[in-house]
Design an enzyme around this catalytic site. Structure first.
Site, PDB file in Angstrom:
ATOM      1  CB  ALA A   1      41.690 126.474   2.771  1.00 51.70           C
TER       2      ALA A   1
ATOM      3  CG  ASN B   1      46.553 122.340  -0.050  1.00 47.59           C
ATOM      4  OD1 ASN B   1      47.179 122.167  -1.202  1.00 47.59           O
ATOM      5  ND2 ASN B   1      46.727 121.718   0.548  1.00 47.59           N
TER       6      ASN B   1
ATOM      7  CB  SER C   1      53.054 120.784  -3.709  1.00 47.56           C
ATOM      8  OG  SER C   1      53.664 119.338  -2.927  1.00 47.56           O
TER       9      SER C   1
ATOM     10  CE  LYS D   1      49.357 120.758  -2.925  1.00 46.53           C
ATOM     11  NZ  LYS D   1      49.319 120.535  -1.788  1.00 46.53           N
TER      12      LYS D   1
ATOM     13  CG  HIS E   1      50.225 117.015  -5.571  1.00 49.32           C
ATOM     14  ND1 HIS E   1      50.308 117.442  -4.161  1.00 49.32           N
ATOM     15  CD2 HIS E   1      52.048 117.414  -5.793  1.00 49.32           C
ATOM     16  CE1 HIS E   1      51.861 116.829  -4.145  1.00 49.32           C
ATOM     17  NE2 HIS E   1      52.687 116.817  -5.271  1.00 49.32           N
ATOM     18  CG  ASN E   2      47.555 117.682  -1.632  1.00 52.17           C
ATOM     19  OD1 ASN E   2      48.217 117.758  -2.408  1.00 52.17           O
ATOM     20  ND2 ASN E   2      47.269 118.105  -0.595  1.00 52.17           N
TER      21      ASN E   2
ATOM     22  CD  GLU F   1      50.495 115.284   0.399  1.00 48.98           C
ATOM     23  OE1 GLU F   1      51.373 116.283  -0.622  1.00 48.98           O
ATOM     24  OE2 GLU F   1      50.341 115.343   1.126  1.00 48.98           O
ATOM     25  CE1 TYR F   2      46.210 113.698   2.200  1.00 46.71           C
ATOM     26  CE2 TYR F   2      44.472 111.754   2.613  1.00 46.71           C
ATOM     27  CZ  TYR F   2      45.236 112.864   2.978  1.00 46.71           C
ATOM     28  OH  TYR F   2      44.227 114.514   4.210  1.00 46.71           O
TER      29      TYR F   2
ATOM     30  CE  LYS G   1      47.615 120.661   7.857  1.00 44.73           C
ATOM     31  NZ  LYS G   1      48.463 120.907   7.022  1.00 44.73           N
TER      32      LYS G   1
ATOM     33  NE  ARG H   1      46.806 110.078   5.076  1.00 45.65           N
ATOM     34  CZ  ARG H   1      47.175 111.396   5.055  1.00 45.65           C
ATOM     35  NH1 ARG H   1      47.065 112.735   5.289  1.00 45.65           N
ATOM     36  NH2 ARG H   1      48.009 111.404   3.851  1.00 45.65           N
TER      37      ARG H   1
END
Ligand code: 6PG
Length: 465
Positions: free
Chosen positions: A78, A104, A130, A184, A187-188, A191-192, A262, A289
């Protein structure tokens, strides 16, 4: 169509690009790949020799090989590389050609690219893909955003290569403009959130229940056979069984606890603040994180603030499973709410049932819970919030006492549960018809004459405190 021409072009033959290209070729489409790296080109040509595959370093040959309208997908990092590829190919393209960015990318960059390519008559698609490298090869979940007519040219290929659930493809044009990359990003974020909740459950199993790695693996396997069935729980069980090749010990114990990122998780939190849509469970996972990266400080603080030595075994594994399930529901609920708000604000025209449907397979957050989420939004497309759906109400009420106990024990024993705690506190705030924020209004008016509204009469008021 001239049979010597290729159906689809792919730029960027890294692991994702190469795998996606081979997946397309497996479905009998002719695909041409472009990469500047000779080694990647040669190795793809070798691997694809039995299929309708060609690879080249030459962009002119690449473009000339494609049937029109040309369907070209980029799988490059990206940011700058995406603009560089567009600028490089643009002079060779014709009106009606389609460029798809499968990386992404930040959704606002996608909007900018759609706009700037309009005058050349090029349709630009932001496509969330994904499923990692394996998904790209065997069937990813894909979220496309952009022009509906242009999508009809790529739809048969995408539907053929995507993951399938009950025979239904896990790909759709989810909405207008940059909707694909926006979905997306959400979605991420989910996900996290799910990853953080699972990590907290590992901490609780290890320190509150005293489980060994083998016992933890067995529990995750059990959970994966029940209502928590999901890709992330499944791979977590596998991770706890993995031995280290160098030492023979459990690999998990040898992995540094500093988690990297990222950026997509950070983007959703930043955008949630812009939208005024709270997603604290996802924010917590981004923050954790960052906290994890302060290793030295954590080691120093541990000596200053030792944790309680009390016997912490006051939770049961059933309560912990309920807590993880509750937190999964809350994380999905927050993500879906953000999609709903963004759809309105950005004019995406998203359909939440459709999005839940294409997330059921191929992607990192695939989970059996998504079938319930899909049907909740399919039964009532005007559903304001997942927490208002009847089955969810029943489930959450049943789970709650267990979650309260787990969070209480975590607090008593000093086990950090930012993700689970944020899920619970979001829920408690969401179900509070009365919040103490009347005081915030009073304070604002006190120090800044910012005024307030009253509960007993209309109008705007100020007090000389
Ligand atoms: C996917 C993943 C994929 C990637 C993440 C990792 O859906 O296949 O989300 O896109 O693994 O970008 O993100 P972080 O490096 O930020 O954890």
């Amino acid at each position: 169509m001239n049979s010597n021409l290729y159906d689809f072009g792919l730029v960027g033959l890294g692991v994702m690009g190469r795998n996606f290209l081979l997946n397309i070729a497996d479905h009998d489409f002719a695909v041409v790949g472009l990469d500047l790296d000779l080694e990647k080109v040669t190795s793809l040509q070798h691997e694809g020799s039995s299929k309708k595959v060609k690879a080249t370093q030459d962009k002119t040959e690449f473009i000339r090989s494609l049937a029109r309208p040309r369907r070209i997908m980029m799988l490059v990092p990206a940011g700058g590389p995406v603009d560089a590829v567009i600028n490089d190919l643009l002079p060779l393209l014709d009106k009606g050609d389609i460029i798809i960015d499968g990386g992404n990318s930040f959704f606002k960059d996608t909007d900018r690219r759609i706009e700037s390519l309009k005058s050349s008559g090029i349709s630009f698609f932001g496509l969330g893909v994904s499923g990692g490298a394996e998904g790209a090869r065997k069937g990813p979940s894909m979220m496309a955003g952009g022009d509906a007519e242009a999508y009809s040219h790529v739809q048969p290929i995408f539907e053929a290569v995507s993951a399938k659930v009950n025979g239904e493809p896990c790909v759709a044009r989810v909405g207008n403009g940059s909707a694909g990359h926006y979905v997306k990003m959400v979605h991420n974020g989910i996900e996290y959130g799910l990853m953080q909740i699972i990590a907290e459950s590992y901490d609780l199993m290890k320190y509150a229940l005293g489980y060994s790695n083998a016992q933890i693996a067995a529990r995750f396997d059990e959970w994966n056979a029940g209502r928590l069935q999901s890709f992330l729980i499944e791979i977590t069980a596998e991770i706890f069984k993995q031995k280290d090749e160098l030492t023979g010990g459990d690999l998990i114990d040898l992995i540094s606890d500093k988690a990297k990122q990222k950026g997509t998780g950070k983007w959703i939190s930043q955008n949630a603040l812009d939208l005024g849509t709270p997603i604290p469970a996802i924010d917590a996972s981004v923050s954790m994180r960052a906290i994890s990266s302060f290793k030295q400080e954590r080691e120093k603080a541990m000596l200053l603030y030792p944790k309680s030595q009390d016997d912490p075994t006051m939770i049961t594994i059933e309560e912990l499973e309920a807590t993880v399930f509750f937190s999964f529901i809350l994380t999905f609920a927050q993500g879906m709410k953000q999609l709903d708000e963004a759809s309105e604000l950005y004019g995406f025209d998203l359909h939440l049932a459709e999005i839940a449907k294409i997330w059921r397979g191929g992607c990192i957050i695939r989970a059996s819970l998504l079938e319930e989420i899909r049907s909740a939004f399919a039964d009532n497309s005007a559903l304001e919030h997942l927490l208002f759906e009847n089955d969810i109400v029943e489930m959450v009420n049943e789970l709650l006492p267990k979650v309260n106990n787990v969070v209480g024990v975590a607090a008593n024993t000093g086990i950090p549960v930012l993700g689970i705690g944020a899920s619970l506190n979001y829920f408690n705030a969401f179900r509070s018809a009365r919040l103490p924020l009347n005081l915030i209004q009073a304070q604002r008016d006190y120090f800044g004459a910012h005024t307030y509204e009253r509960t007993d009469r209309p109008g705007v008021f100020h007090t000389n405190w």
